[in-house]
Design a protein around this motif. Structure first.
Motif, short mmCIF file in Angstrom:
data_model
loop_
_atom_site.label_atom_id
_atom_site.label_comp_id
_atom_site.label_asym_id
_atom_site.label_seq_id
_atom_site.Cartn_x
_atom_site.Cartn_y
_atom_site.Cartn_z
N PRO A 140 79.76 58.94 65.79
CA PRO A 140 79.35 59.76 66.93
C PRO A 140 80.53 60.40 67.68
O PRO A 140 80.33 61.33 68.44
N ASP A 141 81.75 59.89 67.45
CA ASP A 141 82.92 60.50 68.09
C ASP A 141 83.51 61.63 67.27
O ASP A 141 84.49 62.26 67.69
N GLY A 142 82.94 61.92 66.09
CA GLY A 142 83.43 63.01 65.26
C GLY A 142 84.51 62.63 64.28
O GLY A 142 84.96 63.46 63.49
N LEU A 143 84.97 61.36 64.29
CA LEU A 143 86.01 60.92 63.36
C LEU A 143 85.40 60.56 62.01
O LEU A 143 84.40 59.85 61.94
N ILE A 144 86.00 61.08 60.95
CA ILE A 144 85.53 60.78 59.60
C ILE A 144 85.89 59.34 59.25
O ILE A 144 87.07 58.96 59.32
N HIS A 145 84.86 58.53 58.90
CA HIS A 145 85.15 57.13 58.57
C HIS A 145 84.69 56.76 57.16
O HIS A 145 84.87 55.62 56.75
N TRP A 146 84.05 57.68 56.45
CA TRP A 146 83.64 57.40 55.07
C TRP A 146 83.79 58.67 54.26
O TRP A 146 83.47 59.78 54.72
N VAL A 147 84.31 58.54 53.03
CA VAL A 147 84.51 59.70 52.17
C VAL A 147 84.33 59.28 50.73
O VAL A 147 84.62 58.12 50.35
N ASP A 148 83.86 60.18 49.90
CA ASP A 148 83.68 59.92 48.47
C ASP A 148 84.05 61.19 47.71
O ASP A 148 83.49 62.26 47.97
N GLY A 149 85.00 61.09 46.80
CA GLY A 149 85.39 62.24 45.99
C GLY A 149 86.86 62.55 46.07
O GLY A 149 87.40 63.22 45.20
N VAL A 150 87.54 62.09 47.13
CA VAL A 150 88.99 62.25 47.26
C VAL A 150 89.56 60.95 47.81
O VAL A 150 88.81 60.05 48.22
N THR A 151 90.88 60.86 47.83
CA THR A 151 91.52 59.67 48.38
C THR A 151 91.16 59.51 49.85
O THR A 151 91.22 60.46 50.63
N ARG A 152 90.77 58.30 50.22
CA ARG A 152 90.32 58.06 51.59
C ARG A 152 91.39 58.40 52.62
O ARG A 152 91.11 58.93 53.69
N GLY A 153 92.64 58.08 52.31
CA GLY A 153 93.70 58.31 53.27
C GLY A 153 93.91 59.77 53.62
O GLY A 153 94.49 60.08 54.67
N ALA A 154 93.47 60.70 52.75
CA ALA A 154 93.66 62.12 53.03
C ALA A 154 92.68 62.64 54.06
O ALA A 154 92.93 63.68 54.68
N VAL A 155 91.54 61.95 54.24
CA VAL A 155 90.48 62.49 55.09
C VAL A 155 90.12 61.54 56.23
O VAL A 155 89.82 61.98 57.34
#
Length: 559
Positions: A220-235
């Motif tokens: 809800p704060d707009g921060l990306i906390h989950w990603v799939d398809g690229v390295t997590r640290g990049a996003v």
């Protein structure tokens, strides 16, 4: 001055302004990063407490830049832990580059949060025991909790927002995690990365397809906390709620505006740092989602893709972006500066009629300030040219370094008096001709000495010598003893464009000491010389153009 006495000095002087607070933050961080393991526990506790108190006063961008600068030598676990508990952008900048021992990693991991562990999970260079500890903590510790069915629901939303001709995730092989590499403006580091990629590619059975899309989810704060398809640290840790400017990692104003309205985001821009496959511009679309039970806003779920050719301005290839940006920046700076300086000269010369003395004095000051900014722009342009393709001087290019040094000493007289610094440069030899373009030699010597005078404290003495010996293969050398402010700085720090021992560029408000040193080094390499960073002195080497006469060989040293 020892590190513990430096900490005591910093802590005795309570920051009286925001600038002083930022300087204290950077100085304490740098001392702990380099010498934290050698300091008494009491000094470490006091320094960490001071950093915790100063943190709310230091802007996030400054803290993130400081984390990037010290991460390369971030081997002191308590300092890494302090930065790891900052906001995600600052935490990521530190954790992507920190180098700790296996024991330190094992002690640090239990105290980290899910976002920090997600960033560390993307690194493949951690000790084996640390990776096992991350795995033992479980996947749930590396992502914020989501309602049941959230993954399936997010996949459905992704498919609804992905164009029909986009390749499906089932048809792409599962991507292997790669380490996130911090992009630095160093040609050498870029060369090392290329070599690593080439060697890795030789051992792969088939080339890895480029990454063209990925899924993500925010809180809800707009921060990306989950990603799939690229390295997590990049996003992970990027925000879609605030616009990023100046090429910084983040999203554009379109996404920030839609986030405030909880509206659908369509084809907004996102800039990433990381490996070659991940860094650069992406386009993303996302939909807000709400808790089915309470209706509470829970964040956004979206998909990102590489921009199509018709979405890239002028169809320019990505590799030309850096050079074009620098050239455009220089052009945009020169045009208004020339106009301002020109009108100020008209007023100062009373070309349109008489003006009062106060206006003439103001115009003269504007002309002087414009000349100073023009010199900075020339330095930026010289650094850009040297970084792209430094050209060796023509056979007829010969510069008299003694004459140049005399002129630079005269130009620095006002600054020396203002800073109360004594400059003493002796000459050793009879002739000081060097094979270099005269303008570049002036810029090298002028920028080197100006930067060192800037960081010298009041009452200090800057001592050096210009040395030329007539012997085959010798170089004309300008040696300057290190000022106290950089007595213990490493070569990597002094060549870091963002490095400044006082946290801000002291004398030149725009260019830091690190930028000046890198500029001098680049110009010296372009002339066939080098800038040698020794333990006690900085030495500028330029190819000698002195004739080899027997009298020169037999002559004793000069002054």
């Amino acid at each position: 001055m020892t590190a513990d006495s430096m900490i005591a000095t910093i802590l005795r002087q309570a920051p009286s302004s925001r600038r002083a607070g930022i300087a204290a933050w950077r100085q304490l961080s740098d001392i702990l990063a380099q010498r934290g393991n050698q300091l008494p526990e009491s000094d470490v506790r006091r320094a960490l407490h001071a950093l915790a108190v100063l943190r709310p006063q230091v802007p996030e961008k400054i803290r993130r830049d400081c984390a990037k600068a010290i991460a390369r030598h971030g081997r002191f676990a308590p300092l890494v832990a302090l930065y790891a508990h900052d906001v995600p952008a600052v935490s990521a900048a530190m954790l992507r580059g920190a180098r700790l021992t296996e024991a330190d990693w094992l002690a640090l991991l239990p105290a980290t949060d899910a976002t920090a562990r997600s960033i560390l999970a993307g690194r493949t260079d951690l000790p084996q025991a640390a990776r096992r500890a991350l795995a033992a903590l479980g996947s749930a510790s590396m992502a914020l909790p989501r309602p049941e069915g959230a993954v399936a629901e997010s996949i459905t939303v992704m498919r609804e927002t992905v164009p029909e001709n986009a390749p499906s995730s089932e048809s792409q092989p599962e991507s292997r995690e790669e380490p996130v590499v911090s992009v630095a403006p160093s040609q050498i580091s870029e060369l090392v990365r290329r070599i690593d990629r080439f060697q890795a590619a030789r051992h792969q059975a088939a080339p890895k397809p480029p990454r063209t899309r990925f899924l993500f989810e925010t809180g809800p704060d707009g921060l990306i906390h989950w990603v799939d398809g690229v390295t997590r640290g990049a996003v992970v840790g990027l925000s879609i709620a605030e616009a990023a400017f100046g090429g910084e990692p983040g999203t554009d104003g379109l996404a920030a505006g839609a986030f405030r309205q909880r509206a659908e985001i369509v084809n907004a821009r996102m800039m990433l740092e990381g490996t070659r496959e991940e860094a650069g511009e992406w386009r993303f679309s996302a939909l807000p989602w709400f808790d089915p039970a309470t209706g509470q806003f829970r964040g956004y779920r979206g998909t990102a893709r590489r921009p199509h050719r018709n979405e890239t301005p002028y169809g320019a290839p990505e590799s030309d972006g850096a050079g074009d940006s620098i050239r455009q920046l220089i052009h945009e700076l020169r045009s208004p500066l020339n106009a301002i300086s020109g009108f100020a000269q008209i007023i100062s010369g009373q070309m349109f009629g008489p003006v009062s003395q106060s206006y003439r004095a103001m115009a003269d000051q504007i002309v002087a300030d414009s000349a100073a900014v023009q010199a900075i722009i020339d330095d930026l342009e010289a650094a850009a040219r040297a970084g792209q393709a430094p050209a060796l001087p023509a056979p007829g290019d010969i510069a008299d370094l003694n004459s140049i040094l005399v002129q630079v000493e005269s130009d620095l007289a006002a600054l020396l008096a203002q800073q109360r610094v004594e400059l003493s440069l002796s000459r050793v030899g009879r002739s000081f001709a060097a094979r270099a373009v005269d303008a570049n030699a002036r810029r090298m010597i002028g920028r080197l000495l100006t930067a060192l005078v800037d960081i010298s404290g009041p009452g200090a003495a800057l001592v050096g010598q210009l040395v030329a010996e007539a012997a085959p293969g010798d170089m004309v050398q300008l040696r300057v003893v290190r000022p106290a402010a950089i007595r213990f700085a490493s070569a990597a720090e002094l060549l870091d464009p963002g490095f400044s021992p006082e946290g801000e560029a002291p004398g030149a408000a725009i260019l830091s000491l690190g930028f000046s040193m890198r500029l001098v080094d680049s110009l010296a390499h372009g002339a066939g010389g080098r800038l040698e960073i020794g333990d006690n002195a900085l030495t500028l080497h330029l190819p000698s153009a002195n004739p080899l006469h027997e009298a020169d060989r037999a002559a004793p040293g000069g002054e």
